[in-house]
Design an enzyme around this catalytic site. Sequence first.
Site, mmCIF file in Angstrom:
data_model
loop_
_atom_site.group_PDB
_atom_site.id
_atom_site.type_symbol
_atom_site.label_atom_id
_atom_site.label_comp_id
_atom_site.label_asym_id
_atom_site.label_seq_id
_atom_site.Cartn_x
_atom_site.Cartn_y
_atom_site.Cartn_z
ATOM 1 N N ASN A 280 -9.754 -0.673 -0.595
ATOM 2 C CA ASN A 280 -8.926 -0.897 0.581
ATOM 3 C C ASN A 280 -9.783 -0.851 1.838
ATOM 4 O OD1 ASN A 280 -6.963 -0.820 -1.341
ATOM 5 N ND2 ASN A 280 -5.872 0.932 -0.495
ATOM 6 N N ASP B 55 0.851 -1.192 0.000
ATOM 7 C CA ASP B 55 0.000 0.000 0.000
ATOM 8 C C ASP B 55 0.895 1.255 0.000
ATOM 9 O OD1 ASP B 55 -2.420 1.332 0.202
ATOM 10 O OD2 ASP B 55 -2.845 0.739 2.258
ATOM 11 N N GLY C 46 -12.490 3.922 2.288
ATOM 12 C CA GLY C 46 -13.899 3.534 2.162
ATOM 13 C C GLY C 46 -14.582 3.222 3.482
ATOM 14 N N ASP D 162 2.697 6.241 -4.047
ATOM 15 C CA ASP D 162 1.817 7.352 -3.717
ATOM 16 C C ASP D 162 2.580 8.663 -3.846
ATOM 17 O OD1 ASP D 162 0.293 9.333 -2.626
ATOM 18 O OD2 ASP D 162 -0.078 8.347 -0.718
HETATM 19 ZN ZN LIG Z 1 -5.139 4.572 1.162
#
Ligand SMILES: [Zn+2]
Length: 335
Positions: free
Chosen positions: A268, A94, A248, A130
């Site tokens: 996720n 992640d 979420g 990211d």
């Molecule tokens: Zn995230």
Amino acid sequence: MPLATPEQFRAMVDAARADGYAYPAVNVTSSQTLNAALRGFADARSDGIAQITTGAAQYLSGPADDIAVGARAFAELAHVLAARSPVLIALHTDHATAEHVDDFIRPLLRESRRRRERGQPALFNSHMFDGSELPLTENLRIAAELLQEANELDVMLELEIGTVGGEEDGIDNADVASERLYSTPQDALAVVRALGMGERGRYLLAATFGNVHGHYAPGNVHLRPELLAELQAAVADTRGFDFVFHGGSGSAVEEIRAAVANGVVKMNVDTDMQYAFTHAIEDHFDSRQRRDPLGVEKVVFDPRSWGRKSEQAMAARVVEASEMLGSFGRTLAID
Ligand SMILES: [Zn+2]
């Protein structure tokens, strides 16, 4: 059934896209939470994704205190345990920000290269870069480099445009300007220009639509899942994006279903899983046991006694997530 091969992982994404469902991508931080995820996916007869953040990798590395070592140890364990899974499991890393490209993503890709030279599968099916805190051009420049490096190993890349609000694992975007929480069609076009549409390697796109990490009551977050359709329309002459839904937890079911209808294939789930796991521990010890630990049978304190309950509770939450996302009962695994 070993972990999903690169072909199987691509087929998982394609099937989700074609049939309008998404996979829960369950954040794990330990062997216990990994087993909870594996149990949950098996119980749901759902293929799925287990993933770790850099913070989880650091925790997993223990006194070695090295995120690449922790991620590698986790992947080795997961390869062995998932070999007995009745469904396909993909492994993912992640959020890795720009500062963790060279101490996390690249060392893991190098190890995957060594493994493949030995005839073994890559450590992970996919890695997220990211770069959302960087200017978009810089974000996409690094993403394009990593896409090429990952694609050589048949590993997928996930990237993020816009910014996910809130706080997760030390990445704090609680005060980010609200317009940054929404990606634009121009951003989507820039992604296609920089990364192509799969011909330079497959990628997943975490395009933001008001997402916020952490636990928020439904209604507190203004999600605009219809924005994903606008991003798809901007790249209309291509097959479109496979989207990832971050932040979420606490979203309304209708919002989640709308996001999936607009191309989300991976959602996720972190906060909800952490809560389920820890809440079970709290329930395990009644107040008397908390007051007077010496008066309690040793078995109550055996880490397995509460660990099993926690794993079971988290596994049940994985099943719920698969029901909500539509992956329940769907597996490409061949018995
Ligand atoms: Zn995230």
